[in-house]
Design an enzyme around this catalytic site. Sequence first.
Site, PDB file in Angstrom:
ATOM      1  N   GLU A 167      10.381  -1.360  -1.714  1.00  0.00           N
ATOM      2  CA  GLU A 167       9.574  -0.146  -1.823  1.00  0.00           C
ATOM      3  C   GLU A 167      10.356   1.137  -1.552  1.00  0.00           C
ATOM      4  O   GLU A 167      10.267   1.740  -0.474  1.00  0.00           O
ATOM      5  CB  GLU A 167       8.346  -0.250  -0.911  1.00  0.00           C
ATOM      6  CG  GLU A 167       7.481  -1.460  -1.231  1.00  0.00           C
ATOM      7  CD  GLU A 167       6.115  -1.440  -0.565  1.00  0.00           C
ATOM      8  OE1 GLU A 167       5.946  -0.708   0.406  1.00  0.00           O
ATOM      9  OE2 GLU A 167       5.221  -2.152  -1.047  1.00  0.00           O
ATOM     10  N   GLU A 351       4.098  -8.263  -4.191  1.00  0.00           N
ATOM     11  CA  GLU A 351       3.095  -8.128  -3.127  1.00  0.00           C
ATOM     12  C   GLU A 351       1.773  -7.732  -3.752  1.00  0.00           C
ATOM     13  O   GLU A 351       1.729  -6.875  -4.646  1.00  0.00           O
ATOM     14  CB  GLU A 351       3.444  -7.027  -2.108  1.00  0.00           C
ATOM     15  CG  GLU A 351       4.513  -7.389  -1.124  1.00  0.00           C
ATOM     16  CD  GLU A 351       4.826  -6.268  -0.148  1.00  0.00           C
ATOM     17  OE1 GLU A 351       3.934  -5.434   0.155  1.00  0.00           O
ATOM     18  OE2 GLU A 351       5.978  -6.227   0.308  1.00  0.00           O
TER      19      GLU A 351
END
Length: 440
Positions: A167, A351
Amino acid sequence: MLTHARSDFPDGFLFGAATSAYQIEGHGFGGAGRAMWDDFAATPGNVVRAEDGARACDHYHRYASDLDLLSDAGFDAYRFSTSWARVMPDGRTVNPEGLDFYDRLTDAMLERGLKPMATLYHWELPSALADQGGWRNRDIAGWFGDFTECVMGRLGDRMYSVATINEFWCVSWLSHFLGQHAPGLRDIRATARAMHHVLLAHGTAIERMRGMGVMNLGAVFNMEWAAPADDSAASVEAAALYDDYYNHFFVSGAFKGTYPDRLVAALGPHLPQGWQDDFATITAPLDWAGINYYTRSLLAGNDGPWPHLHAVEGPLEKTQMGWEVYPQGLHDFLVRTARDYTGDLPIYVTENGMSNADQRVDGTVDDPARIAYFNSHLSAVRDAIAKGVPVKGYMAWSLLDNYEWALGYEKRFGMVHVDFDTLERTPKASWHAFKDMLAR
Ligand code: FCB
């Protein structure tokens, strides 16, 4: 129950669960060094109840039974991360005990038939490197390259896949512009530098791993669907700006070697000098891309230079985080990413999941909202596959309830409940639902 069956997905599609080191292992043992999250948590007001990851789920000592939870449910893969502060407590010097832990963890995955999907960096920057400016300092690309070589020198022969950084947006924007994650800065210059350096570090790590012969390399991008709150031109512009710095900037850098024009205009003076010359490294070819997806945001225009700063509460059902449940966004990101950036490259949902105020009652945990969330998002994945998007796997976040960063242990994302007093694990109904689905 989940309405899907494993057989509804293409052959070889991987189902797994994801976790990260600082959120589950416990950083108070095994020679782990101080991480910037320890410092952030120790600063009053940053983290709910000032909780940190010193003990977390004690996965460091309980990893074998935790991996049994994955294999017992029939999962194929485990997305885990390697803590920089554990492997190199001062960021530069190796802690052999730390490397030994990941070696044991890897072998334990393989013994259970689980494919190891490593992420090198999931946010526990050693404090000693934060002292030197952390992601603001260009030297971090080399430091991260050295850490990568150290970890993959030991594990690289047994990984199914390796991602560099988890991320990019959170590492840079959330942590240096919004100040909500460590190091908690609110500084546009620090943000622009971190945005660029995190990509440079990524590309450097990919080049180093290619040189070592490590296979199946990728990166993990988080995306949040951005929609205008109303039809006004100002709101449309706010959503487009948000979309650019959240969802386009990092994939565009990594796959196209450009940054969106809006961002160059807004951040240009703050980007490090000569940033245009780094794209040869930043675009180091990848074998796959990962998308982390949770929710969407509605943006309304305002008079400020950063109109997105005005986010509006949406009408959809919300999770314990206050995040709207919007599975269409996952579908649309899968389609858009393949169309605009990654082409035929495999995409993994690395995710996806939701938090819920789950409670253990008579030894069981019923979490129907989580089952519904997984169900609708798996439908979105199937719809994207039906349109030809090469989605190759889905990793649920998360295996265990864990340390949810600035929200401490309050927000529960696990398919397995953790009692943070006794550390007892209790598989929730969603874990049983996956087990049932994976057998069909
Ligand atoms: C993602 C993070 C992960 C977890 C989930 C809820 O942004 O990668 O560590 O906190 O959100």
